[in-house]
Design a protein around this motif. Structure first.
Motif, PDB file in Angstrom:
ATOM      1  N   HIS A   3      -2.660   3.823  -5.052  1.00 15.36           N
ATOM      2  CA  HIS A   3      -2.645   3.525  -3.625  1.00 15.36           C
ATOM      3  C   HIS A   3      -1.276   3.815  -3.016  1.00 15.36           C
ATOM      4  CE1 HIS A   3      -6.438   1.133  -3.613  1.00 15.36           C
ATOM      5  NE2 HIS A   3      -6.158   1.161  -4.900  1.00 15.36           N
ATOM      6  N   TYR A  62       0.089  12.329   6.309  1.00 10.53           N
ATOM      7  CA  TYR A  62       0.437  11.265   5.361  1.00 10.53           C
ATOM      8  C   TYR A  62       1.858  10.768   5.627  1.00 10.53           C
ATOM      9  CZ  TYR A  62       2.041   9.521   0.766  1.00 10.53           C
ATOM     10  OH  TYR A  62       2.613   8.805  -0.255  1.00 10.53           O
TER      11      TYR A  62
ATOM     12  N   VAL B  34       1.311  -0.270 -12.147  1.00  8.41           N
ATOM     13  CA  VAL B  34       1.563   0.422 -10.892  1.00  8.41           C
ATOM     14  C   VAL B  34       0.690  -0.158  -9.782  1.00  8.41           C
ATOM     15  CG1 VAL B  34       1.543   2.656  -9.728  1.00  8.41           C
ATOM     16  CG2 VAL B  34       2.136   2.518 -12.126  1.00  8.41           C
ATOM     17  N   ILE B  35       1.313  -0.500  -8.683  1.00 11.07           N
ATOM     18  CA  ILE B  35       0.571  -0.975  -7.519  1.00 11.07           C
ATOM     19  C   ILE B  35       0.423   0.161  -6.513  1.00 11.07           C
ATOM     20  CG2 ILE B  35       0.589  -2.578  -5.577  1.00 11.07           C
ATOM     21  CD1 ILE B  35       2.384  -4.392  -7.383  1.00 11.07           C
ATOM     22  N   SER B  36       1.513   0.924  -6.353  1.00  7.73           N
ATOM     23  CA  SER B  36       1.467   2.021  -5.379  1.00  7.73           C
ATOM     24  C   SER B  36       2.336   3.181  -5.845  1.00  7.73           C
ATOM     25  CB  SER B  36       1.969   1.529  -4.015  1.00  7.73           C
ATOM     26  OG  SER B  36       3.352   1.224  -4.086  1.00  7.73           O
ATOM     27  N   VAL B  37       1.958   4.375  -5.415  1.00  7.07           N
ATOM     28  CA  VAL B  37       2.767   5.563  -5.651  1.00  7.07           C
ATOM     29  C   VAL B  37       2.802   6.335  -4.339  1.00  7.07           C
ATOM     30  CG1 VAL B  37       3.016   7.726  -6.924  1.00  7.07           C
ATOM     31  CG2 VAL B  37       2.059   5.742  -8.077  1.00  7.07           C
ATOM     32  N   ASP B  38       3.988   6.614  -3.835  1.00  8.07           N
ATOM     33  CA  ASP B  38       4.089   7.419  -2.625  1.00  8.07           C
ATOM     34  C   ASP B  38       5.024   8.592  -2.849  1.00  8.07           C
ATOM     35  OD1 ASP B  38       2.610   6.308  -0.157  1.00  8.07           O
ATOM     36  OD2 ASP B  38       3.417   4.506  -1.131  1.00  8.07           O
TER      37      ASP B  38
END
Lengths: 98, 181
Positions: A3, A62, B34-38
């Motif tokens: 996410h 994005y 992992v909660i988030s990957v940006d």
């Protein structure tokens, strides 16, 4: 796929990731890796253009969605600090890695 | 006072497949959950073809809970990761550093993926080093304790990360390659 840190951006992030992954698979194809000059530079240029053409729009969307999220979480200062300490604009040389 | 950790093993998958898997799930011992990957930045060098990617990984805090409470950290931890994928030399280097609690403790991790020398078409060599260092801000004896605890945590996560990533690669590309060919 993971996410986004800003939940509203997750659908756009997934779209972008899917686009990048598809492009990346082609990018790593042996044809590109093993070509000699000047074909390699030309193939590289084509792949870069293809990336901009196919993923550029969703990337911008994005990025736009994400803007502000880092500030809100207090991450932009920390990130800035890390970038100043080590910009990492180029890969470290093989010697430095040893 | 710095704690070092290094590790090397191989994946029985070709380099290109390991790279493709890397974007889908990447075993970062600093970020086991992992909660988030940006993706913050990404560029392709027009001369070398090297892809540089800067990502922000959000994870459940890797530091021990009592330490987080003591230092006033938060439940989520963030890691800055910069990777370089060179399709020509088939070399990937990844550098990651914690952003959260970085005033007190830095964990710098460096990873390389290259085709194995013995089986370049079917096997990928993974090398990893980590440097864990308490910053002067942290009271010395507590700092030493946290360094060692972080090192333990890092080691555990390194093993879990390898197993997790192998599972992802199997799912994406089928069973591990055999070494005949």
């Amino acid at each position: 796929m993971a996410h986004s840190l800003k939940p509203e951006c997750t659908p756009l992030k997934h779209k972008y990731d899917a686009c990048f992954n598809a492009w990346f698979e082609g990018y790593l194809s042996p044809v590109l890796a093993d070509q000699a000059e000047p074909d390699r530079t030309r193939a590289l240029q084509e792949k870069r253009e293809e990336y901009d053409r196919t993923c550029g729009k969703v990337w911008e969307a994005y990025r736009g969605c994400l803007s502000g999220a880092l500030t809100q979480k207090g991450l932009d200062d920390l990130l800035q600090q890390a970038r100043e300490e080590n910009p990492l604009l180029e890969p470290e040389s093989a010697e430095a890695r040893r | 006072m710095v704690q070092y950790f290094s590790n090397a093993f191989h994946y029985d998958h070709p380099w290109a497949n390991v790279q493709m898997g890397m974007w889908q799930k990447y075993p970062n011992p600093q970020c086991a959950h992992v909660i988030s990957v940006d993706v913050l930045n990404r560029s392709v060098d027009p001369q070398t073809g090297i892809i540089r990617t800067e990502r922000l990984l959000g994870c459940k805090q890797a530091a021990p809970a009592w330490a987080v409470k003591f230092l006033g950290g938060t439940a989520d931890a963030y890691v800055r990761e910069v990777s370089f994928v060179d399709p020509h030399s088939k070399t990937t280097t990844i550098h990651s550093v914690n952003l959260s609690l970085s005033d007190y403790l830095t964990v710098v991790e460096k990873i390389t993926y290259v085709p194995s020398i013995a089986f370049p078409k079917t096997r990928t060599t993974f090398r990893q080093t980590a440097e864990i260092q308490a910053r002067p801000k942290l009271w010395t004896s507590v700092g030493a304790k946290i360094e060692l605890m972080s090192l333990d945590r890092f080691k555990q996560n390194a093993i879990r990360g390898k197993e997790g990533f192998e599972g992802v690669l199997r799912k994406l590309f089928g069973e591990d390659n055999t070494q005949e060919a």
